[in-house]
Motif scaffolding. Structure first.
Motif, PDB file in Angstrom:
ATOM      1  N   LEU A 112       0.615  -1.238   0.041  1.00 18.18           N
ATOM      2  CA  LEU A 112       0.073   0.045   0.122  1.00 18.18           C
ATOM      3  C   LEU A 112       1.045   1.268   0.157  1.00 18.18           C
ATOM      4  CD1 LEU A 112      -2.915  -0.982   2.349  1.00 18.18           C
ATOM      5  CD2 LEU A 112      -3.091  -0.662  -0.110  1.00 18.18           C
ATOM      6  N   ALA A 113       1.689   1.223   0.921  1.00 18.59           N
ATOM      7  CA  ALA A 113       2.789   2.269   0.885  1.00 18.59           C
ATOM      8  C   ALA A 113       3.409   2.588  -0.541  1.00 18.59           C
ATOM      9  CB  ALA A 113       3.879   1.950   1.807  1.00 18.59           C
ATOM     10  N   GLN A 114       3.807   1.742  -1.424  1.00 19.35           N
ATOM     11  CA  GLN A 114       4.450   1.698  -2.721  1.00 19.35           C
ATOM     12  C   GLN A 114       3.075   2.268  -3.599  1.00 19.35           C
ATOM     13  OE1 GLN A 114       5.809  -2.090  -4.037  1.00 19.35           O
ATOM     14  NE2 GLN A 114       7.521  -2.053  -2.762  1.00 19.35           N
ATOM     15  N   ARG A 115       1.907   1.847  -3.425  1.00 21.07           N
ATOM     16  CA  ARG A 115       0.892   2.425  -4.374  1.00 21.07           C
ATOM     17  C   ARG A 115       0.534   3.940  -4.003  1.00 21.07           C
ATOM     18  NH1 ARG A 115      -4.424  -1.651  -4.663  1.00 21.07           N
ATOM     19  NH2 ARG A 115      -5.065   0.272  -6.005  1.00 21.07           N
ATOM     20  N   ALA A 116       0.828   4.211  -2.480  1.00 20.97           N
ATOM     21  CA  ALA A 116       0.424   5.449  -2.231  1.00 20.97           C
ATOM     22  C   ALA A 116       1.265   6.446  -2.779  1.00 20.97           C
ATOM     23  CB  ALA A 116       0.444   5.587  -0.779  1.00 20.97           C
ATOM     24  N   GLN A 117       2.729   6.028  -2.686  1.00 21.02           N
ATOM     25  CA  GLN A 117       3.576   6.807  -3.301  1.00 21.02           C
ATOM     26  C   GLN A 117       3.710   7.051  -5.012  1.00 21.02           C
ATOM     27  OE1 GLN A 117       6.987   5.922  -5.134  1.00 21.02           O
ATOM     28  NE2 GLN A 117       7.932   7.685  -4.544  1.00 21.02           N
ATOM     29  N   THR A 118       3.445   6.014  -5.573  1.00 22.55           N
ATOM     30  CA  THR A 118       3.081   5.883  -7.208  1.00 22.55           C
ATOM     31  C   THR A 118       1.878   7.067  -7.222  1.00 22.55           C
ATOM     32  OG1 THR A 118       3.739   3.847  -7.256  1.00 22.55           O
ATOM     33  CG2 THR A 118       2.867   4.686  -9.154  1.00 22.55           C
ATOM     34  N   LYS A 119       0.936   7.050  -6.389  1.00 22.42           N
ATOM     35  CA  LYS A 119      -0.307   7.753  -6.906  1.00 22.42           C
ATOM     36  C   LYS A 119       0.097   9.359  -6.477  1.00 22.42           C
ATOM     37  CE  LYS A 119      -3.552   5.516  -8.610  1.00 22.42           C
ATOM     38  NZ  LYS A 119      -4.006   5.796  -9.762  1.00 22.42           N
ATOM     39  N   GLY A 120       0.839   9.321  -5.177  1.00 26.48           N
ATOM     40  CA  GLY A 120       1.268  10.571  -4.775  1.00 26.48           C
ATOM     41  C   GLY A 120       2.287  11.403  -5.941  1.00 26.48           C
ATOM     42  N   VAL A 121       3.236  10.713  -6.764  1.00 26.35           N
ATOM     43  CA  VAL A 121       3.825  11.352  -7.840  1.00 26.35           C
ATOM     44  C   VAL A 121       3.141  11.719  -8.859  1.00 26.35           C
ATOM     45  CG1 VAL A 121       5.787  10.477  -9.415  1.00 26.35           C
ATOM     46  CG2 VAL A 121       5.785  10.063  -7.132  1.00 26.35           C
ATOM     47  N   GLU A 122       2.016  10.632  -9.415  1.00 26.44           N
ATOM     48  CA  GLU A 122       1.077  10.747 -10.268  1.00 26.44           C
ATOM     49  C   GLU A 122       0.167  12.132 -10.255  1.00 26.44           C
ATOM     50  OE1 GLU A 122      -1.161   7.345 -11.423  1.00 26.44           O
ATOM     51  OE2 GLU A 122      -2.407   8.470 -12.345  1.00 26.44           O
ATOM     52  N   THR A 123      -0.045  12.335  -8.783  1.00 26.64           N
ATOM     53  CA  THR A 123      -1.020  13.420  -8.674  1.00 26.64           C
ATOM     54  C   THR A 123      -0.104  14.847  -8.738  1.00 26.64           C
ATOM     55  OG1 THR A 123      -2.071  12.042  -6.940  1.00 26.64           O
ATOM     56  CG2 THR A 123      -2.366  14.499  -6.578  1.00 26.64           C
ATOM     57  N   GLU A 124       1.030  14.808  -8.107  1.00 26.76           N
ATOM     58  CA  GLU A 124       1.942  15.987  -8.211  1.00 26.76           C
ATOM     59  C   GLU A 124       2.169  16.221  -9.932  1.00 26.76           C
ATOM     60  OE1 GLU A 124       2.494  17.936  -5.786  1.00 26.76           O
ATOM     61  OE2 GLU A 124       1.249  16.642  -4.893  1.00 26.76           O
ATOM     62  N   SER A 125       2.499  15.341 -10.701  1.00 28.11           N
ATOM     63  CA  SER A 125       2.715  15.369 -11.960  1.00 28.11           C
ATOM     64  C   SER A 125       1.622  16.017 -12.744  1.00 28.11           C
ATOM     65  CB  SER A 125       3.153  14.048 -12.511  1.00 28.11           C
ATOM     66  OG  SER A 125       3.224  14.087 -14.186  1.00 28.11           O
ATOM     67  N   ILE A 126       0.295  15.415 -12.481  1.00 28.81           N
ATOM     68  CA  ILE A 126      -1.007  16.259 -13.079  1.00 28.81           C
ATOM     69  C   ILE A 126      -1.168  17.554 -12.662  1.00 28.81           C
ATOM     70  CG2 ILE A 126      -3.486  15.927 -13.096  1.00 28.81           C
ATOM     71  CD1 ILE A 126      -2.775  12.921 -12.652  1.00 28.81           C
TER      72      ILE A 126
END
Lengths: 471, 490
Positions: free
Chosen positions: A309-323
């Motif tokens: 879950l931490a890995q997924r949250a981190q990926t989503k976090g990066v994606e969110t910031e990129s958007i």
């Protein structure tokens, strides 16, 4: 006895054999080989030793007999009454491989060693059916080699399509889009040149005098200096071919990014919430019985849901910031272009156009240089991939001097044997034959009359008597 | 009658040419016999590179069966490729497959069997033999086996390996059933599907470049991206700006319907997430105080009655998920689903809002024309790119095929009837037969001569007087036992 062999009669026998055998053998070989010619195909590129084509796919020598190749070959030849199906049946292909190769590989494999042996040389035979028609074997094999080489190079060797920028039609794109398209093209070209540089970093084209490194430098300069300059100018000046369409497009892009942002951001928050829900006391006691290299059991602390879950949250976090970043960029563009007063007749528009044309010109020039250089490199690299060895003249190859010498030697040996035979064995045989004729082998001794026996005995001992008289 | 060794050698020497020609004749005859009876076998050694084969499984998890090489479909395909008019069954019955087991595995198997243990080994190297009984020429055998292996490799790749492919949608702008925004959605989805595919392939095979097109997957991704980033947003923006639609009422109803579906799905997912969360809490409560039983490698020191089975896990095995993790994952998926559906419902609401209002201040006709042209352009461009991508992926699949099944040898054709053996046998036969014949002949002759001599002596005893002057009384004992013909020669 040996001296008896050296006489005129035996000399004539040997001479006749030495002439007749080469004549007969040579004629036979000529008839057999004049209309059946073979050419050798040798492969020499990385991967051929494993049975691959240059692109890594499986090499199949029988493609040479494919309809496509034979059709093209026949279309280039001026030979009538030959059909693809018929020619295919007259062509045979043999792989040249060492006799022990198969057993060597088998032995290596059974002993858990790695071994591969794939033939890299083949003989392609063509046998012309009509032996009395005009000989076209060499012409056919030469054309086959030519067609197959073209096919092979076209199908399996590298192409530098990405260096061709003639298909760029930028008239329907706005300036900001043009910058992006140029950037992508340059990246693709750099990737290809980088591959070639890795293969041969010292190659310098004789025609352009350029190396791959120098070409890459030119492209990097264009990408890192000229393009950012154009992008900065059009963005800060608000230059666009159609401002309102462009604004509408940015608005749409912003909205679609917002949709994605909402989804990514929401997902990230949900995952973070789930991590909070995890019971540390429960996950702390999770051990997996595992067996180590020494076959001993040990308790393995495996990854738990928290890790994933931490890995997924981190990926989503990066994606969110990129958007978020792209949304901010669109917001910036909207504010700039909304306030822009640049029209089609403005000097900013002309400057942007000139800059774009300048970049286009530079890119076209560099691409042309790169293409010429790479074509030369590929030509050097691939011209030895396939090498054919074709007999130049079927007549001379059929009339082989070596064969004639071979037959001559054979004739000489046979002649010698015949001479020896006629000198030594033949009299025996003739006498034996006469003796058998007069005295049948299986006749009973009682059948011989005493008178006849006496006559024979007299004849046999006649020389003894003569010898005694002489002495 | 006594025949001395000297005489035997003398006879053999005397008949040397006969013996020599008999040997040559026999060898020639054996050569002709071998030529007539000759047939060939073609062999090849292949190796499967997928790790799953060593577990008896194909890469897709199905059971591996090497005998698929002899399937009638593949043989028929091979015969068609080679334009051969042969029976499939004949070829099939001539094929033999033998697995290669390394020596150390055989030793291991023997040792395990000795200990009464089972040991299963799944080979990944095989010898494929095509044993021709029809007297076909060597070249044909080579062709058949090589083409069969090629076809099998392609079959294996198509059936068991995930191949690269292009997802194409067939639609037309002239189709009345599709509204402009729906066509745009189809195009956009198509472009993004291909881009995702190319992205995955680009990550897996960064160095691969198609020899047919000259592009790698990254180059193609950039080309599709131009459509996705520059052309599609323009189409959408113009559709929204001019509210370009073929039938506004149908479009609005469709989006209303979609909105309702998304809302419903969002609510369902939210309930499922809530329910899963409750299960998680209960599960955690129930497991919190459970003792951790397996914590010692030495079974006697564990605080339970269960024996430790060392066969449970092999070294390097890991368990990725526990029940607790699965539950948590399920909760996250439901919760994200609920959120995303809610966002999509909101998007539908926005589209409904846009298309409900009358367009103002825009040239709808101009925008409609522009949208139609742009859609046609994107369609053409997409088709063009799809063709290039399809070629590139086809090349990649061929490249991939050679990576899963490799040939360790080329096809080797060997003669089934060895001439050497026949040559040796015929040599022996020629030598033995002619020698026996020669010796028998000479012995018979000698025998007969002796009998004739006896008869002669008997006849001579009556006429002693008349022949006394010329006939010697006794043969000279010093004279060698030379055959009479030899004496005549001298």
């Amino acid at each position: 006895m040996i001296a008896k062999l050296f006489n005129k009669r035996n000399f004539i026998i040997v001479l006749c054999f030495s002439i007749i055998i080469p004549l007969l053998g040579g004629s036979y070989t000529f008839l057999a080989s004049y209309n059946r010619q073979g050419m050798t195909l040798a492969l020499s590129y990385t991967g051929s030793e494993k049975g691959y084509n240059p692109d890594g796919s499986k090499f199949n020598v029988y493609e040479m007999k494919s309809d496509k190749i034979i059709d093209e070959m026949l279309s280039r030849m001026d030979v009538e009454d030959l059909t693809t199906e018929f020619v295919k049946t007259r062509i045979t292909i043999e792989a040249k491989s060492a006799k022990q190769s198969y057993s060597r590989v088998y032995s290596a494999v059974t002993n858990s060693r790695s071994s591969v042996y794939i033939p890299m040389e083949f003989t392609i035979w063509y046998s012309q059916k009509d032996k009395f028609a005009e000989n076209h074997t060499v012409q056919l094999l030469s054309t086959l080699a030519e067609v197959y080489t073209e096919y092979f190079n076209d199908r399996y060797t590298e192409k530098n399509t990405v260096l061709d920028v003639s298909d760029l039609d930028l008239s329907k794109y706005d300036y900001s889009e043009i910058v992006s398209i140029y950037g992508d093209r340059i990246s693709s070209m750099l990737a290809l040149l980088s591959t070639y540089k890795g293969e041969n970093s010292t190659f310098r084209s004789a025609e352009t005098k350029q190396t791959f490194v120098s070409l890459m430098d030119m492209l990097n300069n264009l990408r890192n200096v000229e393009l950012p300059k154009l992008e900065a100018y059009i963005t800060t000046s608000g230059v666009s071919k159609d401002k309102f369409t462009y604004l509408n497009k940015i608005d749409y892009l912003h909205n679609s990014q917002e949709l994605l942002f909402n989804k990514a951001s929401s997902s990230k928050n949900i995952i973070l919430g789930a991590i909070d829900q995890y019971d540390a006391e429960l996950t702390g006691s999770l051990f997996i019985p595992t067996i180590d290299k020494n076959q001993n059991l040990y308790m393995n602390k495996t990854k738990t849901g928290i890790d994933y879950l931490a890995q997924r949250a981190q990926t989503k976090g990066v994606e969110t910031e990129s958007i978020r970043a792209s949304m901010e960029h669109y917001n910036f563009l909207t504010s700039v272009y909304s306030q822009s007063t640049v029209t089609s007749s403005s000097p900013e528009m002309r400057t942007a156009q000139e800059m774009t044309e300048s970049i286009n010109k530079q890119l076209t020039e560099i691409a042309a240089l790169a293409k010429t250089t790479c074509d030369e490199y590929l030509s050097d690299k691939t011209h030895d991939y396939l090498s054919f060895s074709i007999p130049e003249d079927p007549l001379s190859s059929a009339l082989s001097v070596r064969n004639l010498i071979r037959y001559g030697m054979m004739g000489f040996i046979l002649g010698c044997m015949a001479a020896v035979f006629s000198a030594i064995a033949l009299p025996h045989l003739i006498k034996g034959y006469e003796w058998i004729k007069h005295e049948p082998l299986f006749s009973h001794p009682s059948e011989t009359s005493p008178k006849k026996a006496r006559r024979q005995k007299r004849r046999r001992y006649a020389h003894v008597t003569k010898g005694e008289e002489k002495s | 009658m006594i025949v001395s060794m000297k005489e035997i050698f003398h006879y053999i020497f005397k008949w040397k040419f006969f013996i020599l020609f008999s040997i040559i004749g026999c060898v020639l005859l054996s050569y002709l016999y071998v030529q007539q009876k000759q047939s060939y076998s073609a062999n090849i050694i292949i190796q499967f590179e997928d790790a799953s084969i060593s577990e008896g499984l194909n890469p897709d998890g199905s059971t591996f069966d090497i005998n698929e090489i002899t399937s009638p479909t593949l043989i028929l395909q091979t015969l068609e490729d080679l334009s051969l008019n042969e029976s499939v069954d004949k070829i099939r019955s001539s094929l033999a497959i033998k697995s290669i087991t390394p020596n150390y595995i055989e030793e291991l198997q023997a040792a395990k069997t000795k200990d009464g243990e089972e040991y299963t080994y799944y080979p990944n190297q095989f010898i494929i033999t095509y044993n021709d009984r029809r007297g076909a020429p060597q070249g044909e055998l080579y062709d058949i086996l090589d083409a069969l292996i090629n076809n099998y490799i392609l079959y294996y790749n198509k059936t068991y390996i995930n191949q690269a492919y292009i997802t194409e949608n067939n639609y037309s702008i002239e189709n009345e059933n599709y509204d402009y925004i729906e066509i745009a959605d189809l195009l956009d989805n198509n472009i993004h599907d291909v881009m995702n595919n190319l992205n995955r392939l680009s990550d897996n095979s960064q160095n691969y470049r198609s020899p047919s097109t000259g592009y790698n997957f990254s180059d193609l991704h950039k080309k599709y991206n131009e459509l996705a980033t520059f052309d599609m947003p323009l189409i959408y923006s113009e559709i929204y700006e001019g509210q370009i639609t073929k039938n506004r009422e149908v479009l609005l109803k469709k989006y209303q319907h979609n909105k309702n579906n998304y809302t419903m799905q969002s609510n369902t997912n939210a309930t499922q997430a809530e329910s899963t969360l409750q299960v998680i809490q209960k599960f955690a409560d129930a497991n919190r105080d459970l003792p951790n039983a397996y914590n010692q490698a030495d079974d006697s020191r564990n605080d339970d009655d269960l024996p430790v089975s060392k066969d449970q896990l092999e070294y390097g095995d890991t368990i990725n998920d526990t029940t607790y993790d699965d539950l948590m994952d399920t909760y996250v998926e439901y919760a994200i689903g609920a959120s995303n559906n809610k966002i999509d419902a909101a998007h539908c609401e926005e589209v409904i809002r846009i298309f409900s209002a009358e367009p103002s201040g825009v040239d709808t006709g101009k925008l409609l024309k522009s949208v139609t042209e742009r859609i046609a352009y994107v369609q053409n461009k997409l088709q063009e790119l799809n063709e290039i991508a399809d070629k590139t992926m086809s090349d990649y699949n061929t490249y991939l095929a050679s990576r899963h099944v490799t040939q360790l040898t080329g096809v080797q054709v060997v003669a089934n009837v060895g001439f050497l053996l026949y040559a040796v046998l015929s040599f022996m036969l020629g030598l033995g037969g002619s020698t026996v014949f020669a010796l028998s002949y000479e012995i018979f002759r000698k025998l007969r001569r002796e009998e004739q001599e006896k008869a002669l002596r008997a006849a001579e005893s009556g006429e002693e007087a008349s022949l006394a002057e010329t006939e010697p009384q006794e043969p000279d004992p010093a004279a060698p036992a030379i055959p009479l013909e030899g004496a005549e020669d001298r």
